[in-house]
Scaffold this motif. Structure first.
Motif, PDB file in Angstrom:
ATOM      1  N   TRP A 108      -4.112  -3.816  11.499  1.00 42.00           N
ATOM      2  CA  TRP A 108      -3.342  -3.294  10.376  1.00 42.00           C
ATOM      3  C   TRP A 108      -2.710  -1.991  10.818  1.00 42.00           C
ATOM      4  CZ3 TRP A 108      -5.925  -2.488   4.882  1.00 42.00           C
ATOM      5  CH2 TRP A 108      -4.919  -2.405   3.914  1.00 42.00           C
ATOM      6  N   VAL A 109      -1.398  -1.909  10.768  1.00 38.67           N
ATOM      7  CA  VAL A 109      -0.698  -0.741  11.277  1.00 38.67           C
ATOM      8  C   VAL A 109       0.193  -0.143  10.195  1.00 38.67           C
ATOM      9  CG1 VAL A 109      -0.744  -1.717  13.596  1.00 38.67           C
ATOM     10  CG2 VAL A 109       1.321  -1.971  12.187  1.00 38.67           C
ATOM     11  N   SER A 110       0.561   1.113  10.404  1.00 36.42           N
ATOM     12  CA  SER A 110       1.378   1.833   9.434  1.00 36.42           C
ATOM     13  C   SER A 110       2.831   1.926   9.895  1.00 36.42           C
ATOM     14  CB  SER A 110       0.830   3.252   9.228  1.00 36.42           C
ATOM     15  OG  SER A 110       1.703   4.012   8.425  1.00 36.42           O
ATOM     16  N   SER A 111       3.723   1.635   8.955  1.00 43.64           N
ATOM     17  CA  SER A 111       5.156   1.763   9.233  1.00 43.64           C
ATOM     18  C   SER A 111       5.709   3.073   8.691  1.00 43.64           C
ATOM     19  CB  SER A 111       5.921   0.585   8.620  1.00 43.64           C
ATOM     20  OG  SER A 111       5.724   0.548   7.208  1.00 43.64           O
ATOM     21  N   ALA A 112       4.835   4.035   8.400  1.00 47.74           N
ATOM     22  CA  ALA A 112       5.261   5.329   7.850  1.00 47.74           C
ATOM     23  C   ALA A 112       6.342   5.948   8.730  1.00 47.74           C
ATOM     24  CB  ALA A 112       4.063   6.272   7.751  1.00 47.74           C
ATOM     25  N   GLY A 113       7.433   6.387   8.108  1.00 52.02           N
ATOM     26  CA  GLY A 113       8.522   6.988   8.867  1.00 52.02           C
ATOM     27  C   GLY A 113       9.474   5.989   9.481  1.00 52.02           C
ATOM     28  N   SER A 114       9.235   4.693   9.242  1.00 55.51           N
ATOM     29  CA  SER A 114      10.062   3.635   9.816  1.00 55.51           C
ATOM     30  C   SER A 114      10.818   2.914   8.702  1.00 55.51           C
ATOM     31  CB  SER A 114       9.172   2.640  10.570  1.00 55.51           C
ATOM     32  OG  SER A 114       9.842   1.417  10.798  1.00 55.51           O
ATOM     33  N   PHE A 126       0.892  -1.176   0.000  1.00 56.50           N
ATOM     34  CA  PHE A 126       0.000   0.000   0.000  1.00 56.50           C
ATOM     35  C   PHE A 126       0.917   1.209   0.000  1.00 56.50           C
ATOM     36  CE2 PHE A 126      -4.493   1.200   1.616  1.00 56.50           C
ATOM     37  CZ  PHE A 126      -4.429   2.451   1.000  1.00 56.50           C
ATOM     38  N   HIS A 127       1.167   1.753  -1.193  1.00 53.27           N
ATOM     39  CA  HIS A 127       2.071   2.894  -1.325  1.00 53.27           C
ATOM     40  C   HIS A 127       1.453   4.110  -0.624  1.00 53.27           C
ATOM     41  CE1 HIS A 127       4.298   6.187  -3.259  1.00 53.27           C
ATOM     42  NE2 HIS A 127       5.237   5.283  -3.533  1.00 53.27           N
ATOM     43  N   PRO A 128       2.266   4.941   0.004  1.00 56.16           N
ATOM     44  CA  PRO A 128       1.741   6.109   0.717  1.00 56.16           C
ATOM     45  C   PRO A 128       0.898   7.042  -0.145  1.00 56.16           C
ATOM     46  CG  PRO A 128       4.019   5.716   1.346  1.00 56.16           C
ATOM     47  CD  PRO A 128       3.719   4.761   0.232  1.00 56.16           C
ATOM     48  N   GLU A 173      -7.041   2.506   7.541  1.00 55.71           N
ATOM     49  CA  GLU A 173      -8.307   2.330   8.252  1.00 55.71           C
ATOM     50  C   GLU A 173      -9.505   2.489   7.320  1.00 55.71           C
ATOM     51  OE1 GLU A 173      -9.021   1.819  12.033  1.00 55.71           O
ATOM     52  OE2 GLU A 173      -7.417   0.653  11.106  1.00 55.71           O
ATOM     53  N   ALA A 174      -9.428   3.458   6.413  1.00 53.32           N
ATOM     54  CA  ALA A 174     -10.526   3.669   5.467  1.00 53.32           C
ATOM     55  C   ALA A 174     -10.676   2.478   4.532  1.00 53.32           C
ATOM     56  CB  ALA A 174     -10.285   4.949   4.668  1.00 53.32           C
ATOM     57  N   PHE A 175      -9.572   1.952   4.053  1.00 52.12           N
ATOM     58  CA  PHE A 175      -9.626   0.824   3.135  1.00 52.12           C
ATOM     59  C   PHE A 175     -10.048  -0.459   3.868  1.00 52.12           C
ATOM     60  CE2 PHE A 175      -7.472  -2.512   0.512  1.00 52.12           C
ATOM     61  CZ  PHE A 175      -8.228  -2.326  -0.644  1.00 52.12           C
ATOM     62  N   ARG A 176      -9.570  -0.619   5.094  1.00 53.00           N
ATOM     63  CA  ARG A 176      -9.966  -1.787   5.893  1.00 53.00           C
ATOM     64  C   ARG A 176     -11.477  -1.790   6.129  1.00 53.00           C
ATOM     65  NH1 ARG A 176      -9.919  -3.422  11.554  1.00 53.00           N
ATOM     66  NH2 ARG A 176      -9.544  -1.267  12.148  1.00 53.00           N
ATOM     67  N   ALA A 184       1.619   3.022   3.890  1.00 56.10           N
ATOM     68  CA  ALA A 184       0.625   4.087   3.744  1.00 56.10           C
ATOM     69  C   ALA A 184       0.233   4.649   5.119  1.00 56.10           C
ATOM     70  CB  ALA A 184      -0.609   3.559   3.030  1.00 56.10           C
ATOM     71  N   PRO A 185      -0.231   5.896   5.157  1.00 53.36           N
ATOM     72  CA  PRO A 185      -0.663   6.483   6.432  1.00 53.36           C
ATOM     73  C   PRO A 185      -1.809   5.684   7.047  1.00 53.36           C
ATOM     74  CG  PRO A 185      -0.474   8.168   4.733  1.00 53.36           C
ATOM     75  CD  PRO A 185      -0.346   6.851   4.036  1.00 53.36           C
TER      76      PRO A 185
END
Length: 234
Positions: free
Chosen positions: A132-138, A76-78, A120-123, A114-115
């Motif tokens: 489902w969690v985001s690794s943004a910035g990691s 899921f690209h940002p 959450e919206a797609f889930r 992805a943020p």
């Protein structure tokens, strides 16, 4: 496709002959599982932090009360507004497994770059209930071999699925497993990518048993038929 039609007796002989091969394959798969579990581990030294509903959680916290953690690397690209349809095809198999694997000391989570708001919206749209969690910035996705920077892609082949290959996507699919010991140390125990995650797709496992199989040979590319489950024309 015209297929041979025989008497029940001849069908039974052919079926039992194949059964011998199936049983041998099952024994080989069991042995492969033992060898997989016997692989050495590598210690996770980085302190990864993820965006979760309500705040932040570390990799250690994703284990919950369990000593084992399964992570599905969901593409899921940002910049995208929806998750990869192929990963979504896999994720449709995940919705109800959490309560079962929890009774074998395993937590399950999907992780994407992805943020969190997009996840959450797609889930919600897909009707999924798994975490489902985001690794943004990691660096988590990059370190686990499922994301690549634009600079890496521009330089040429990158490492995916344990080999160097040319890649035209910043994200790829995979699954990783971790163990946390009594002192809180975390170890990476196993990762699989590409065809290595076929076993996790319930629909494919059903199709592999049916007369036409996956029926993908004449398609433009494998899984060209796959859609998000709310996007099939019928």
């Amino acid at each position: 496709m015209k297929h041979e039609v025989v008497s029940h007796e001849d069908w039974l002989r052919a079926r039992t002959a194949l059964l011998k091969k199936e049983k041998e394959f099952t024994r080989q798969r069991d042995e492969l599982g033992r060898e997989r579990r016997a692989l050495p581990w590598e210690r996770v030294e980085k302190a990864y932090v993820f965006d979760v509903p309500g705040g932040k959680e570390t990799l250690a916290q994703l284990f919950g009360k369990h000593s084992q953690l399964a992570v599905y690397h969901f593409m899921f690209h940002p910049d995208s507004d929806e998750g990869c349809r192929h990963c979504s095809f896999w994720a449709d198999s995940f919705n109800a497994i959490g309560v079962h694997v929890a009774h074998r000391d395993l937590s399950f989570v999907a992780i994407s770059r992805a943020p969190l708001a997009k996840l959450e919206a797609f889930r919600k749209r897909m009707g999924w209930g798994f975490k489902w969690v985001s690794s943004a910035g990691s660096d988590f996705n990059h370190d686990l071999g499922v994301s690549f920077t634009p600079e890496e892609l521009a330089r040429g082949p990158v490492t995916y699925n344990y080999k160097r290959e040319t890649m035209d996507m910043q994200d790829r699919e995979g699954v990783s497993f971790f163990h946390k010991d009594a002192q809180g140390a975390i170890f990476h125990t196993y990762s699989a990518y590409a065809r290595g995650i076929d076993l996790l797709n319930t629909a494919y496992n059903f199709l592999d048993l049916c007369p036409k199989g996956r029926d993908e040979e004449a398609l433009e590319f494998t899984q060209a038929w796959v859609r998000h489950h709310d996007r099939y024309e019928d």
